[in-house]
Design a protein around this motif. Structure first.
Motif, PDB file in Angstrom:
ATOM      1  N   GLN A 173       0.824  -1.212   0.000  1.00 28.99           N
ATOM      2  CA  GLN A 173       0.000   0.000   0.000  1.00 28.99           C
ATOM      3  C   GLN A 173       0.856   1.258   0.000  1.00 28.99           C
ATOM      4  N   SER A 174       2.015   1.195   0.644  1.00 28.55           N
ATOM      5  CA  SER A 174       2.887   2.368   0.687  1.00 28.55           C
ATOM      6  C   SER A 174       3.408   2.736  -0.698  1.00 28.55           C
ATOM      7  N   ALA A 176       1.629   2.594  -3.449  1.00 31.80           N
ATOM      8  CA  ALA A 176       0.570   3.397  -4.058  1.00 31.80           C
ATOM      9  C   ALA A 176       0.618   4.827  -3.558  1.00 31.80           C
ATOM     10  N   ALA A 177       1.000   5.011  -2.304  1.00 26.55           N
ATOM     11  CA  ALA A 177       0.990   6.349  -1.705  1.00 26.55           C
ATOM     12  C   ALA A 177       2.242   7.158  -2.016  1.00 26.55           C
ATOM     13  N   THR A 178       3.398   6.485  -2.159  1.00 26.86           N
ATOM     14  CA  THR A 178       4.674   7.209  -2.262  1.00 26.86           C
ATOM     15  C   THR A 178       5.492   6.859  -3.494  1.00 26.86           C
ATOM     16  N   GLY A 179       5.178   5.760  -4.143  1.00 26.34           N
ATOM     17  CA  GLY A 179       5.998   5.298  -5.256  1.00 26.34           C
ATOM     18  C   GLY A 179       7.171   4.451  -4.807  1.00 26.34           C
ATOM     19  N   VAL A 251       1.149   8.105   5.390  1.00 24.28           N
ATOM     20  CA  VAL A 251       0.989   6.944   4.515  1.00 24.28           C
ATOM     21  C   VAL A 251      -0.015   5.954   5.085  1.00 24.28           C
ATOM     22  N   THR A 298      -1.274  -0.060  -6.637  1.00 21.91           N
ATOM     23  CA  THR A 298      -1.788   0.815  -7.698  1.00 21.91           C
ATOM     24  C   THR A 298      -2.560   1.974  -7.077  1.00 21.91           C
ATOM     25  N   PRO A 299      -2.177   3.197  -7.359  1.00 20.31           N
ATOM     26  CA  PRO A 299      -2.913   4.338  -6.777  1.00 20.31           C
ATOM     27  C   PRO A 299      -4.375   4.322  -7.151  1.00 20.31           C
ATOM     28  N   ALA A 300      -5.231   4.685  -6.219  1.00 23.09           N
ATOM     29  CA  ALA A 300      -6.678   4.727  -6.484  1.00 23.09           C
ATOM     30  C   ALA A 300      -6.986   5.807  -7.509  1.00 23.09           C
TER      31      ALA A 300
END
Length: 301
Positions: A173-174, A176-179, A251, A298-300
């Motif tokens: 998940q991190s 998706a949030a930070t790359g 995050v 994958t970012p939302a």
């Protein structure tokens, strides 16, 4: 055996319900209306209720069972009140009460640093303040074992397996949030882990030969968070990155950042010596690369 599971629609409680039903037990499970059909389709008899205003229904179902398993993820007030009500209802019946706890009760706030401290079942612990209510529930359950109730506590480490939401999924998940695949500080903090199938086997062994007042840990391995992040980074072709606690809160949220920064190391001495339990799944990193986890990166939108 007639077994009533409180929390039968959750990750652990659901796995327990399916496992014990497959072993030939008659299993009923607490369910809200929208989850009842799912339990019924799995051969589990649903009991409609909750741990708030419908708690008396829960207690009646507990009285009708041979064994009660508390595997709910409830708030402090709900959990404390439910445990007290269960003990009042079951005291003197010689029935069995199994309480699912976790090594979150003894974590140390190391801000991502490694800790040399590791705790067996009989070692004294200083409870994590946010989990003090859970440690109090543990103590209440175990104390009730001297009053005609076969009461025990199961305290696993981080539970992983199909559908989990643990440290590996949080690292994905991190991304998706930070790359980047993230950890906190040095990332050497370690949380003992165990596969869900090994947890359900431990419950079966506790039902078979656990001693009243027993406390049983479940742990199969340890993996520092930095190692998880580095493996996720390699899987996705991104970098692994250290976060400060403040960045981590952005995050994962404040509670998630706390979970990813602590150390929680345990040993399963009593579970192995008293019950003969041995884990069969020891490599949590074997999940790396699962499609369900990759989707979390994958970012939302």
């Amino acid at each position: 055996m007639n077994i009533f599971i409180i929390g039968a629609t959750g990750f652990v409680g659901g796995a327990l319900a399916r496992h014990l039903s497959a072993e030939g037990h008659t299993v009923t499970g607490l369910a809200r209306a929208k989850s009842a059909a799912t339990l019924a389709s799995q051969g589990i008899t649903p009991v409609a209720g909750d741990l708030d205003e419908h708690r008396p229904t829960v207690i009646e179902a507990a009285r009708a069972a041979d064994t009660v398993i508390y595997a709910a993820q409830a708030g402090p007030e709900q959990e404390s009140a439910t445990v007290q009500d269960l003990i009042r209802a079951l005291t003197g019946t010689d029935k069995t009460l199994l309480f699912l706890s976790g090594n979150g009760v003894l974590v140390q706030r190391t801000a991502g640093a490694w800790s040399p401290d590791v705790f067996a079942e009989d070692d004294p612990v200083t409870p994590e303040p946010l989990a003090a209510y859970r440690k109090a529930a543990e103590d209440t359950v175990r104390a009730a074992a001297q009053d005609g109730l076969r009461a025990m506590v199961i305290r696993p480490g981080l539970i992983w397996g199909p559908g989990d939401h643990g440290h590996v999924s949080m690292v994905y998940q991190s991304v998706a949030a930070t790359g980047a695949a993230c950890y906190i500080g040095e990332g050497l903090n370690t949380y003992s882990h165990v596969h869900i199938d090994d947890v359900t086997r431990l419950f079966s062994l506790a039902l078979e030969k656990g001693r009243p007042r027993g406390l049983y840990h479940a742990v199969a391995g340890e993996t520092p968070n930095r190692w998880i992040a580095e493996r996720v980074a390699a899987d996705l072709g991104v970098e692994a990155r250290s976060l400060t606690p403040q960045e981590a809160a952005d995050v994962w949220g404040e509670f998630g950042a706390l979970i990813m920064a602590v150390s929680g190391r345990i040993r399963a001495v009593r579970a192995q010596q008293d019950l003969g339990w041995q884990p069969q799944h020891t490599d949590m990193l074997s999940m790396i690369g699962e499609e369900r986890l990759r989707r979390l990166a994958t970012p939302a939108g």
